[in-house]
Design a protein around this motif. Structure first.
Motif, PDB file in Angstrom:
ATOM      1  N   THR A   1       0.933  -1.295   0.066  1.00  0.00           N
ATOM      2  CA  THR A   1       0.062  -0.074  -0.129  1.00  0.00           C
ATOM      3  C   THR A   1       0.937   1.303  -0.014  1.00  0.00           C
ATOM      4  O   THR A   1       0.717   2.269  -0.786  1.00  0.00           O
ATOM      5  CB  THR A   1      -0.851   0.032   1.210  1.00  0.00           C
ATOM      6  N   ARG A   2       1.944   1.142   0.851  1.00  0.00           N
ATOM      7  CA  ARG A   2       2.959   2.462   0.893  1.00  0.00           C
ATOM      8  C   ARG A   2       3.515   2.566  -0.335  1.00  0.00           C
ATOM      9  O   ARG A   2       3.414   3.658  -0.977  1.00  0.00           O
ATOM     10  CB  ARG A   2       3.897   2.203   1.809  1.00  0.00           C
TER      11      ARG A   2
ATOM     12  N   PHE B   1       0.728   4.035  -2.862  1.00  0.00           N
ATOM     13  CA  PHE B   1       0.345   5.417  -2.872  1.00  0.00           C
ATOM     14  C   PHE B   1       1.552   6.449  -3.148  1.00  0.00           C
ATOM     15  O   PHE B   1       1.540   7.621  -3.719  1.00  0.00           O
ATOM     16  CB  PHE B   1       0.249   5.789  -1.204  1.00  0.00           C
TER      17      PHE B   1
ATOM     18  N   CYS C   1       2.573   9.369   6.354  1.00  0.00           N
ATOM     19  CA  CYS C   1       1.460   8.656   6.330  1.00  0.00           C
ATOM     20  C   CYS C   1       1.803   7.135   6.946  1.00  0.00           C
ATOM     21  O   CYS C   1       2.720   6.667   6.238  1.00  0.00           O
ATOM     22  CB  CYS C   1       1.099   8.623   4.918  1.00  0.00           C
TER      23      CYS C   1
ATOM     24  N   TRP D   1      -6.647  -1.724   3.066  1.00  0.00           N
ATOM     25  CA  TRP D   1      -6.137  -0.962   1.990  1.00  0.00           C
ATOM     26  C   TRP D   1      -5.789  -2.034   0.868  1.00  0.00           C
ATOM     27  O   TRP D   1      -5.577  -2.094  -0.403  1.00  0.00           O
ATOM     28  CB  TRP D   1      -4.753  -0.020   2.200  1.00  0.00           C
TER      29      TRP D   1
ATOM     30  N   GLU E   1      -9.019   0.278  -2.411  1.00  0.00           N
ATOM     31  CA  GLU E   1      -7.972   1.193  -3.178  1.00  0.00           C
ATOM     32  C   GLU E   1      -8.364   2.000  -4.231  1.00  0.00           C
ATOM     33  O   GLU E   1      -8.094   3.290  -4.477  1.00  0.00           O
ATOM     34  CB  GLU E   1      -6.701   0.226  -3.516  1.00  0.00           C
TER      35      GLU E   1
ATOM     36  N   LEU F   1      -7.882   5.675  -2.854  1.00  0.00           N
ATOM     37  CA  LEU F   1      -6.562   6.311  -3.363  1.00  0.00           C
ATOM     38  C   LEU F   1      -6.482   7.521  -4.297  1.00  0.00           C
ATOM     39  O   LEU F   1      -6.085   8.449  -3.939  1.00  0.00           O
ATOM     40  CB  LEU F   1      -5.662   5.166  -4.062  1.00  0.00           C
TER      41      LEU F   1
END
Length: 582
Positions: free
Chosen positions: A460-461, A464, A553, A560, A566, A570
């Motif tokens: 997820t990181r 992003f 974050c 997520w 997402e 997102l």
């Protein structure tokens, strides 16, 4: 992230869900726990009279007081509706997220019984559950569960204090033996060498010298008058005694400064090793500090590595620290090594499976090396998804776990499993241990399940970061080791001070927008100079400030990993961020 729900671990079965999607099942489990608790109480001592009769329960004053309580509960429920909604994927602010169902149910069930793990006298089951949960965590970080020792604490700060306490205990024993030899037999005294002989050499030298415990207690700096002790060591060493030092990297948690204060070391003894351009422990700087301590005749109480910093989730080269300390042990210098893995320790669950491939190889080696450290701190209330407050302290073996022993006449000292005498805290709830235990029994702490869930937070990181980079060219990212994303906003060639102002203003605007919750962190040049220089160089900027302001974050929320979440949220995050760029 995979669009195929069947291709990933079904973590959504283990959380309530942001819309209480699993409410029906959870309600049933909570009711079953309550019913079992009610039945258990009814089944005990069946011949005893009821303490609250049916007539009493129907009396006016009884019903009035129960209504009074019910009204207060309703007020509390309404107040809590204004609490920060950390359960939603929209919350990416700090190191807190949705609590897992195993942890919540384990916590709740044990809370009803209210065992106090200070002693088996009041926690026959709670103490056993704690031992089993510690063994689970030990296996996760690579310790031998059959040899490792530990206990649950009120949080990572107390767990770090436990490490200092045990490191000091070992050091004090070694120094007392050397001081006794100097004062009684005129033997050579070198404080640095004497303090770091380790337990094996201590036992061998003690047996050879014939020193008895009373003599060693008389030479103890912990048990004796510290001012008198300092004078004695000054005479023994031939130079003023300045005490031990504690070496930590500049990315350490604030609890270590607290530890220096609480244990009376003084902040002067709190030595910060420099960080490299990635914000991790600089090994060359560590070598220099150890050499300095040796030259000054000051023992190193402990060396601390960090696995998952609170600022940006960096994972220090724990393996490199271990290699250096192993080399020193070959010379007879055994320095205590503690890993503060309060945040990142649970990433060890990814090792040994496909999940570890989303970690940089150096971080895999670093996490794998935690097993070589003397002790480690974990915080199940972070990436263990356990309710607050729950920390854990572990040592590799029983020798590392020993600490000062105390007595209480009302507790049976014959109960060898009791830990009250060797824990900084007295009363300790069993609920955190039970929450961790039930998580381990259901999900497990291996790479195919828990590790897979944590892998999704790192993915997820990454998602992003890619989306922000594509939409906002002025976003400047720090190196990332885990599931924390830190970035500033800077135009090409502008000064750091201007970037800090713009980043700070955007954060202020985001704070006033309920759509998403992010956090801010500020790094100082005193600790992060190399990283800050590299960061400013990434936009050819002017390095004109001793601070770096970053948007931060933390992607802990397991939902997520849901493609629908997402796809919906997102783009909404990107739009929110763009709205506040000004």
């Amino acid at each position: 992230m995979s669009d195929n729900p069947e291709a990933r671990f079904a973590s959504d079965a283990y959380f309530l869900g942001p819309k209480s999607e699993n409410a029906a099942w959870v309600r049933g489990e909570f009711q079953a726990i309550l019913d079992h608790w009610f039945d258990w109480r009814r089944s005990l001592f069946t011949d005893d009279p009821e303490a609250i009769s049916p007539e009493r329960r129907l009396s006016t004053e009884f019903l009035r007081e129960r209504e009074r309580l019910g009204q207060a509960v309703r007020i509390l429920r309404e107040k809590l509706c204004a609490e920060v909604p950390t359960f939603t994927p929209r919350y990416v602010g700090h190191m807190v997220s949705e609590v897992s169902l195993p942890a919540l149910l384990g916590h709740f069930a044990t809370l009803l019984h209210n065992p106090n793990n200070t002693s088996r006298d009041v926690a026959r089951v709670g103490g056993v559950i704690e031992d089993e949960a510690i063994a689970m965590l030990a296996g996760m970080v690579g310790y031998d569960p059959a040899l490792a020792q530990g206990h649950f604490t009120g949080g990572g700060t107390v767990a770090n204090f436990e490490a200092v306490w045990r490191a000091r205990y070992r050091m004090d024993h070694c120094l007392s033996l050397a001081l006794q030899g100097y004062e009684s037999r005129g033997e050579r005294f070198d404080a640095f060498e004497a303090a770091h002989i380790g337990w094996d050499a201590f036992e061998a030298q003690r047996a050879e010298s014939g020193a008895i415990e009373a003599e060693l207690r008389g030479c103890s700096g912990v048990l004796g008058n510290p001012f008198d002790y300092g004078e004695r060591l000054t005479r023994a060493t031939g130079r003023p005694w300045r005490g031990p030092v504690l070496i930590t990297p500049g990315n350490k948690h604030f609890s270590w400064r607290k530890a220096a204060n609480v244990f009376g070391l003084g902040e002067e003894a709190f030595w910060n090793a420099p960080l490299d351009a990635q914000g991790r422990f600089d090994l060359g700087g560590l070598d220099a500090l150890i050499a300095r301590a040796r030259d000054e005749g000051r023992p190193v109480l402990a060396i601390v590595s960090v696995a998952g910093t609170t600022e940006a989730g960096e994972i220090d080269p724990v393996d490199g620290v271990c290699d250096r300390l192993d080399a020193l042990r070959a010379e007879g210098i055994d320095i205590w090594h503690h890993v503060d893995a309060a945040y990142g320790g649970f990433f060890c669950s990814m090792l040994g499976g496909a999940a570890e491939h989303c970690l940089e190889p150096g971080r895999v080696r670093a996490l794998g090396a935690i097993a070589r450290a003397d002790s480690v701190t974990l915080d199940p209330h972070k990436l263990g998804y356990v309710p607050y407050a729950c920390g854990a302290f572990l040592t590799r073996d029983v020798r590392g776990y020993v600490a000062s022993s105390f007595q209480a006449p009302y507790i049976d000292r014959a109960a060898t499993n009791d830990k009250w005498a060797c824990t900084l805290e007295g009363s300790r709830t069993a609920s955190g241990a039970a929450a961790t235990w039930l998580t381990g029994r259901s999900i497990g702490f291996g790479p195919g399940r828990f590790g897979d869930m944590l892998r999704s937070t790192i993915e997820t990181r990454m998602a992003f970061q890619s989306a922000i980079a594509a939409a906002i060219p002025d976003a400047r990212f720090l190196p990332a080791d885990s599931n924390i994303l830190c970035f500033s906003l800077a135009r090409p060639g502008e000064a750091l001070s201007q970037s800090n102002q713009r980043t700070g203003e955007v954060f202020t605007r985001l704070q006033g927008d309920p759509a998403f919750s992010v956090s801010r962190t500020v790094m100082s040049a005193q600790s992060y100079d190399a990283l800050m220089q590299a960061h400013v160089a990434s936009w050819d900027g002017e390095y004109d400030s001793d601070q770096l302001v970053l948007l931060r974050c933390v992607f802990m929320n397991p939902f997520w990993s849901n493609p629908d979440v997402e796809r919906a949220l997102l783009p909404a995050f990107i739009e929110t961020l763009q709205t506040h760029l000004g």
